[in-house]
Design an enzyme around this catalytic site. Sequence first.
Site, mmCIF file in Angstrom:
data_model
loop_
_atom_site.group_PDB
_atom_site.id
_atom_site.type_symbol
_atom_site.label_atom_id
_atom_site.label_comp_id
_atom_site.label_asym_id
_atom_site.label_seq_id
_atom_site.Cartn_x
_atom_site.Cartn_y
_atom_site.Cartn_z
ATOM 1 N N GLY A 187 19.256 36.189 50.810
ATOM 2 C CA GLY A 187 18.204 36.596 51.738
ATOM 3 C C GLY A 187 17.519 37.845 51.211
ATOM 4 O O GLY A 187 16.712 37.801 50.303
ATOM 5 N N ALA A 226 14.672 34.038 49.918
ATOM 6 C CA ALA A 226 13.778 34.076 51.072
ATOM 7 C C ALA A 226 12.320 34.009 50.639
ATOM 8 O O ALA A 226 11.482 33.433 51.331
ATOM 9 C CB ALA A 226 14.029 35.348 51.881
ATOM 10 N N ASN A 281 13.731 42.622 41.693
ATOM 11 C CA ASN A 281 14.624 42.162 42.764
ATOM 12 C C ASN A 281 16.029 41.837 42.280
ATOM 13 O O ASN A 281 16.807 41.200 42.996
ATOM 14 C CB ASN A 281 14.023 40.941 43.469
ATOM 15 C CG ASN A 281 13.838 39.756 42.524
ATOM 16 O OD1 ASN A 281 14.074 39.858 41.324
ATOM 17 N ND2 ASN A 281 13.391 38.634 43.057
ATOM 18 N N HIS A 282 16.390 42.281 41.074
ATOM 19 C CA HIS A 282 17.748 42.046 40.576
ATOM 20 C C HIS A 282 18.734 42.993 41.256
ATOM 21 O O HIS A 282 18.404 44.142 41.551
ATOM 22 C CB HIS A 282 17.786 42.229 39.055
ATOM 23 C CG HIS A 282 17.004 41.178 38.341
ATOM 24 N ND1 HIS A 282 16.614 41.298 37.031
ATOM 25 C CD2 HIS A 282 16.517 39.987 38.760
ATOM 26 C CE1 HIS A 282 15.930 40.218 36.667
ATOM 27 N NE2 HIS A 282 15.867 39.418 37.712
ATOM 28 N N PHE A 283 19.939 42.498 41.484
ATOM 29 C CA PHE A 283 20.914 43.323 42.207
ATOM 30 C C PHE A 283 22.338 42.947 41.817
ATOM 31 O O PHE A 283 22.610 41.877 41.269
ATOM 32 C CB PHE A 283 20.743 43.179 43.726
ATOM 33 C CG PHE A 283 20.901 41.766 44.244
ATOM 34 C CD1 PHE A 283 22.155 41.181 44.384
ATOM 35 C CD2 PHE A 283 19.789 41.023 44.626
ATOM 36 C CE1 PHE A 283 22.309 39.889 44.876
ATOM 37 C CE2 PHE A 283 19.926 39.720 45.108
ATOM 38 C CZ PHE A 283 21.189 39.150 45.232
ATOM 39 N N HIS A 310 15.087 29.472 46.057
ATOM 40 C CA HIS A 310 16.005 30.372 45.335
ATOM 41 C C HIS A 310 16.202 31.677 46.077
ATOM 42 O O HIS A 310 16.840 32.596 45.566
ATOM 43 C CB HIS A 310 15.509 30.620 43.913
ATOM 44 C CG HIS A 310 14.464 31.696 43.760
ATOM 45 N ND1 HIS A 310 13.354 31.785 44.556
ATOM 46 C CD2 HIS A 310 14.364 32.726 42.872
ATOM 47 C CE1 HIS A 310 12.615 32.815 44.168
ATOM 48 N NE2 HIS A 310 13.205 33.417 43.166
ATOM 49 N N ASP A 360 11.452 35.730 33.052
ATOM 50 C CA ASP A 360 12.887 36.045 33.048
ATOM 51 C C ASP A 360 13.664 34.729 32.919
ATOM 52 O O ASP A 360 14.208 34.207 33.889
ATOM 53 C CB ASP A 360 13.270 36.787 34.319
ATOM 54 C CG ASP A 360 14.667 37.385 34.231
ATOM 55 O OD1 ASP A 360 15.252 37.364 33.134
ATOM 56 O OD2 ASP A 360 15.168 37.858 35.261
ATOM 57 N N HIS A 397 17.799 29.600 37.897
ATOM 58 C CA HIS A 397 16.432 29.143 38.116
ATOM 59 C C HIS A 397 15.619 29.664 36.931
ATOM 60 O O HIS A 397 16.180 30.108 35.945
ATOM 61 C CB HIS A 397 15.885 29.648 39.459
ATOM 62 C CG HIS A 397 16.196 31.088 39.757
ATOM 63 N ND1 HIS A 397 17.291 31.482 40.502
ATOM 64 C CD2 HIS A 397 15.567 32.232 39.403
ATOM 65 C CE1 HIS A 397 17.307 32.802 40.620
ATOM 66 N NE2 HIS A 397 16.270 33.289 39.947
#
Length: 474
Positions: free
Chosen positions: A373, A398, A228-230, A396, A148, A340
């Site tokens: 987090g 937790a 984990n994208h939000f 970047h 990504d 990142h």
Amino acid sequence: MKDKITGKHLLHVGFSEGKILGMALEIIENNFAEKDGSEVLALVRKVKKYPESFLDDEIFKDLATAILYENKINSDETIPLVENSKNYTVFGADYIEQGATDQMDIAMKLPVTLAGSLMPDAHQGYGLPIGGVLATRNAIIPYGVGVDIGCRMALSIFDIPEKHYFGKDAFYKRELIAHTKFGAGQNFKDKERADHEVLEDEAFNSTDFLKRLHGKAWAQLGTSGGGNHFVEFGIIDFAERDGVLNIDKGRYVALLTHSGSRGLGATIADQYTKLAKSICKLPKEAVNLAYLDLNTAEGQEYWIAMNLAGDYASACHEVIHKRLTKAIGAKVLAKVENHHNFAWKETLDGEEVIVHRKGATPAGKGVMGIIPGSMTAPGFLVRGKGEVSSINSASHGAGRQMSRSQAFKTIAKADMKAILKDHNVTLIGAGLDEAPMAYKDIHKVMSAQTELVDVVATFEPKMVRMADDGSRED
């Protein structure tokens, strides 16, 4: 031997006609013109035979690197790893799994590696571990950047005091759903599509490969990935005034997003990882660290494509933030963005290097960043301290403490709902693989990097949207 060393002498000790022979002659002329020719020839022969021993040598390091790269065209086409590899700094070692350090150990043995560091949120990935930072000499590793490409965080701080958020859950939920799309393959129909100057970037015309990706990029512009994208609304707390951002002490409504370059970046990563593996033959344990020389056409093509993907990822965040800011009728007091999964040209110990940050936040002196987090744990707005031992980097996030499959097996849906309720967080979408319990304790991670960043403000998630199928990027 008192005569001047010539190309014939170098051919006699094992050099071949070409660029490397020319480099050797130039080094001899500039540094050893007054020395005994026999002794110099013996030294240069040693460099040719054992280049890995000269990678730190002030005079011969570039020649040694070039020789190692050329050596890939040997009998088995395999580039040997450097056994006397350098040490690297680890932050938060107690929270990092063995698999991540094993991967970092291998990365440090690449002949092009100059320095490395491992962040406290690190965990095992492909090639470089997530949370791995690697500085190389004139070489770029597609899997050191990641799939990504240019994945990033973006934070908009609004002129809405905390008290005006609560009690309006239905309003914020409606707008969040209306103006975001999540998951692999998601795109906008023609009438819904956003416009942005990134679509006019000439890089799309630099190769036929990138030209073919333009349509996909346009269709997915302003969407978010899976995993984990939000996109989330929350409350950001400034314990004191920040003069740089010009924000007074207080608690404000804010919008935080995490996503990357969608199908564009994933396709670029796949294309150039395969290309790097076909060119750069490494031992089995290092195969996912195949690199491209930036002096080659292939290396330059990837560099252009990577930067385009990074700009595209930024454009996606810009579209999301503009749409939601307008929808809730807010004014942006300040915006902070960092990325990142990228590689930068930077200077380290006076030398230009390529710094790969795979799941690591740039943290040069004074550089702003966001370290999230989980969906119930706070995130942090930070300012970098410019710590050289971390190669100007920080974590970047937790970091995962459970794999996705482990999270599915061990976390009950009822437990996930309970922790969301305890923290007064509304969740839209997401699978059990993204449950808060699957992540490390962000407070421990932050305590392990106090020498890397200063905390400017704390962000508390209140309404979180993620892909409803737990999907990952296509």
